[in-house]
Write a protein that holds these residues in place. Structure first.
Motif, PDB file in Angstrom:
ATOM      1  N   ILE A 310       0.841  -1.202   0.000  1.00  0.00           N
ATOM      2  CA  ILE A 310       0.000   0.000   0.000  1.00  0.00           C
ATOM      3  C   ILE A 310       0.870   1.244   0.000  1.00  0.00           C
ATOM      4  N   VAL A 311       1.950   1.219   0.785  1.00  0.00           N
ATOM      5  CA  VAL A 311       2.882   2.344   0.791  1.00  0.00           C
ATOM      6  C   VAL A 311       3.567   2.479  -0.566  1.00  0.00           C
ATOM      7  N   LEU A 312       3.889   1.361  -1.196  1.00  0.00           N
ATOM      8  CA  LEU A 312       4.486   1.405  -2.542  1.00  0.00           C
ATOM      9  C   LEU A 312       3.515   2.024  -3.537  1.00  0.00           C
ATOM     10  N   ILE A 316       4.139   5.425  -5.867  1.00  0.00           N
ATOM     11  CA  ILE A 316       3.949   5.527  -7.321  1.00  0.00           C
ATOM     12  C   ILE A 316       2.981   6.654  -7.665  1.00  0.00           C
ATOM     13  N   VAL A 317       1.874   6.738  -6.917  1.00  0.00           N
ATOM     14  CA  VAL A 317       0.878   7.777  -7.153  1.00  0.00           C
ATOM     15  C   VAL A 317       1.482   9.164  -6.946  1.00  0.00           C
ATOM     16  N   TYR A 323       5.274  14.660 -11.154  1.00  0.00           N
ATOM     17  CA  TYR A 323       5.610  14.832 -12.568  1.00  0.00           C
ATOM     18  C   TYR A 323       4.582  15.734 -13.255  1.00  0.00           C
ATOM     19  N   LEU A 324       3.293  15.504 -12.960  1.00  0.00           N
ATOM     20  CA  LEU A 324       2.246  16.334 -13.556  1.00  0.00           C
ATOM     21  C   LEU A 324       2.349  17.780 -13.071  1.00  0.00           C
ATOM     22  N   SER A 325       2.724  17.965 -11.795  1.00  0.00           N
ATOM     23  CA  SER A 325       2.916  19.326 -11.278  1.00  0.00           C
ATOM     24  C   SER A 325       4.019  20.043 -12.044  1.00  0.00           C
ATOM     25  N   LEU A 326       5.103  19.335 -12.295  1.00  0.00           N
ATOM     26  CA  LEU A 326       6.232  19.918 -13.016  1.00  0.00           C
ATOM     27  C   LEU A 326       5.829  20.330 -14.424  1.00  0.00           C
ATOM     28  N   LEU A 327       5.040  19.495 -15.088  1.00  0.00           N
ATOM     29  CA  LEU A 327       4.607  19.786 -16.448  1.00  0.00           C
ATOM     30  C   LEU A 327       3.626  20.954 -16.509  1.00  0.00           C
ATOM     31  N   LEU A 358      -4.522  12.801  -6.889  1.00  0.00           N
ATOM     32  CA  LEU A 358      -3.420  11.861  -6.676  1.00  0.00           C
ATOM     33  C   LEU A 358      -2.623  12.206  -5.421  1.00  0.00           C
ATOM     34  N   LEU A 359      -2.454  13.495  -5.145  1.00  0.00           N
ATOM     35  CA  LEU A 359      -1.745  13.902  -3.932  1.00  0.00           C
ATOM     36  C   LEU A 359      -2.488  13.433  -2.678  1.00  0.00           C
TER      37      LEU A 359
END
Length: 445
Positions: A310-312, A316-317, A323-327, A358-359
């Motif tokens: 679950i932590v993994l 990933i999420v 990545y989406l924030s950066l874009l 996702l956050l």
């Protein structure tokens, strides 16, 4: 006994939901509100020089060090009284925004930091003594899902209230309405703490420990509780978990204060970008609630292969969200309004909302499992263990809120990615060790 324990868990969830509907909504828009005060040329407070980021940094910094004393407070006056008094201070902090001054903002930030340490240590203690080894995961999930409803309800109200105007900032009349409502909501939460009942004596069905008897924690005095907090730092499991705790503080800062500010400052999203701060808060809340329900209420199924998968998943999420924030967002959006700047793509509201969800979902993955593993490994040291968790988490949050005012977005995201990797690995190592000990016949690490 089971009925009283479940009653306490539900009332605890409702009390925190009301208080943190007010506080989490306030913290999410605090920097935006203060920027609006500074831009409001019709306000007598147009020269206001306070900072929402610095206020939050003070809160979490004081919170961090107050956690060393919080177990003593809980031991001295009990978890119910501790939570009630702390909730009163939360309400007072929110009320100061009705007549904002620099001195009151920072002074109440200090008081709130102390109250936060006490209320969260007491909450962890109270939840543990109202749980058994079979129900601790379920109860953690119930509490977490109810708590995160605060993000949903508070931000729905903020979204529609701010959306009534087309101003580029939150006007004074809107701010007044917002904080009258939020102060009232927090006051209701304070009253709900009075409905909590004395938990039943712990018996053979309660969470057990080989190091302390079931009633041992209740017999620890204030000094012994503080000493026990330091003793836990000698344990390998706690030292590893501290790395994970540190990451949860960094990502708490990002989703609760920085991300919303970035969205509100990105004016290429449209003329109502400030109201999108609340819309992102709603999606973060949805992610938190869904995650809490899946990994808490359905814990017997989702935990079948342990807590580490679950932590993994949360890792990933979160990597996808970063990545989406950066874009999607301009690099200088955490620091100031950006009218013509963009990230690697044209700013897009749909992408911003997906990122927010996702956050929240990733945060619930980490926090439900942290609560679960602390209740499992340190059942009769719950107050000191939760104090260490909140100490580390709040210290990292304070650090992150301080640099949020100065670092561009891509540097903040790089820090998050590094600690996401380290935190996930450290949690997995503790979970693997705990599983092996159980298989070998030991009751705990």
């Amino acid at each position: 006994m089971a009925d009283i324990m479940m009653y306490n868990v539900i009332i605890l969830g409702f009390a925190f939901m009301f208080v943190f509907t007010a506080f989490q909504t306030t913290s999410g828009i605090e920097e935006t509100v203060i920027e609006s005060v500074q831009q409001d040329l019709n306000s007598t407070r147009s020269e206001f020089e306070g900072s929402g980021y610095y206020s939050l940094a003070i809160i979490y910094g004081v919170f961090a060090f107050s956690n060393w004393l919080a177990p003593s407070v809980v031991s001295l006056i009990g978890p119910r009284a501790t939570m009630f008094i702390s909730a009163v201070i939360y309400t007072a902090f929110i009320a100061i925004f009705l007549s904002l001054k620099v001195w009151s903002l920072y002074m109440m930030s200090v008081f709130l930091g102390v109250a936060a340490a006490c209320i969260w240590t007491a909450q962890g203690n109270f939840l543990t003594i109202n749980s058994t080894s079979e129900t601790v995961g379920r109860n953690s999930g119930i509490f977490w899902a109810m708590l995160q409803c605060s993000l949903l309800f508070g931000n729905i109200f903020i979204f529609f209230e701010i959306g009534k105007t087309n101003a580029m900032y939150i006007i004074e009349s809107t701010r007044t309405t917002i904080f009258i409502v939020l102060t009232t909501v927090s006051g209701i939460g304070v009253l709900m703490f009075l409905l909590l009942r004395q938990p039943p004596p712990r018996d053979e069905t309660s969470i057990q420990s080989t190091e302390l008897s079931p009633d041992a924690e209740a017999k620890l005095g204030p000094v012994q509780s503080l000493v026990r907090s330091f003793q836990l730092l000698k344990m390998k499991a706690m030292l590893l978990l501290i790395v994970c705790f540190f990451y949860t503080g960094l990502e708490l800062t990002y989703f609760s204060g920085v991300y919303g500010t970035c969205v509100g400052n990105t004016h290429l999203l449209g003329p109502k970008s400030k109201s999108y701060v609340a819309l992102c808060g709603i999606l973060i809340g949805c992610g938190e609630i869904i995650g809490g329900a899946i990994f808490g209420l359905m814990g017997s199924r989702t935990n079948k292969f342990g807590r580490d998968p679950i932590v993994l998943l949360g890792f990933i999420v979160h990597i996808i969200a970063f990545y989406l924030s950066l874009l999607n967002l301009p690099s200088d959006s955490p620091i100031s309004d950006t009218f013509n700047h963009k990230g690697y793509i044209q700013p897009n509201l749909a992408v911003a909302l997906v990122t927010a969800f996702l956050l929240g979902f990733g945060d619930s993955c980490f926090n439900t499992q942290v609560y679960s593993i602390l209740g499992y490994i340190f059942p009769n040291d719950s107050a000191p263990a939760f104090a260490l968790f909140k100490f580390t988490q709040s210290l990292s949050a304070a650090i992150a809120f301080f640099y949020a005012k100065h670092l561009l977005l891509h540097w903040q995201l790089l820090i998050l990615v590094i600690f996401a990797v380290l935190g996930t690995l450290s949690f997995a190592m503790v979970e693997w060790t705990a599983s092996r000990k159980v298989r070998e016949g030991y009751e705990r690490i």
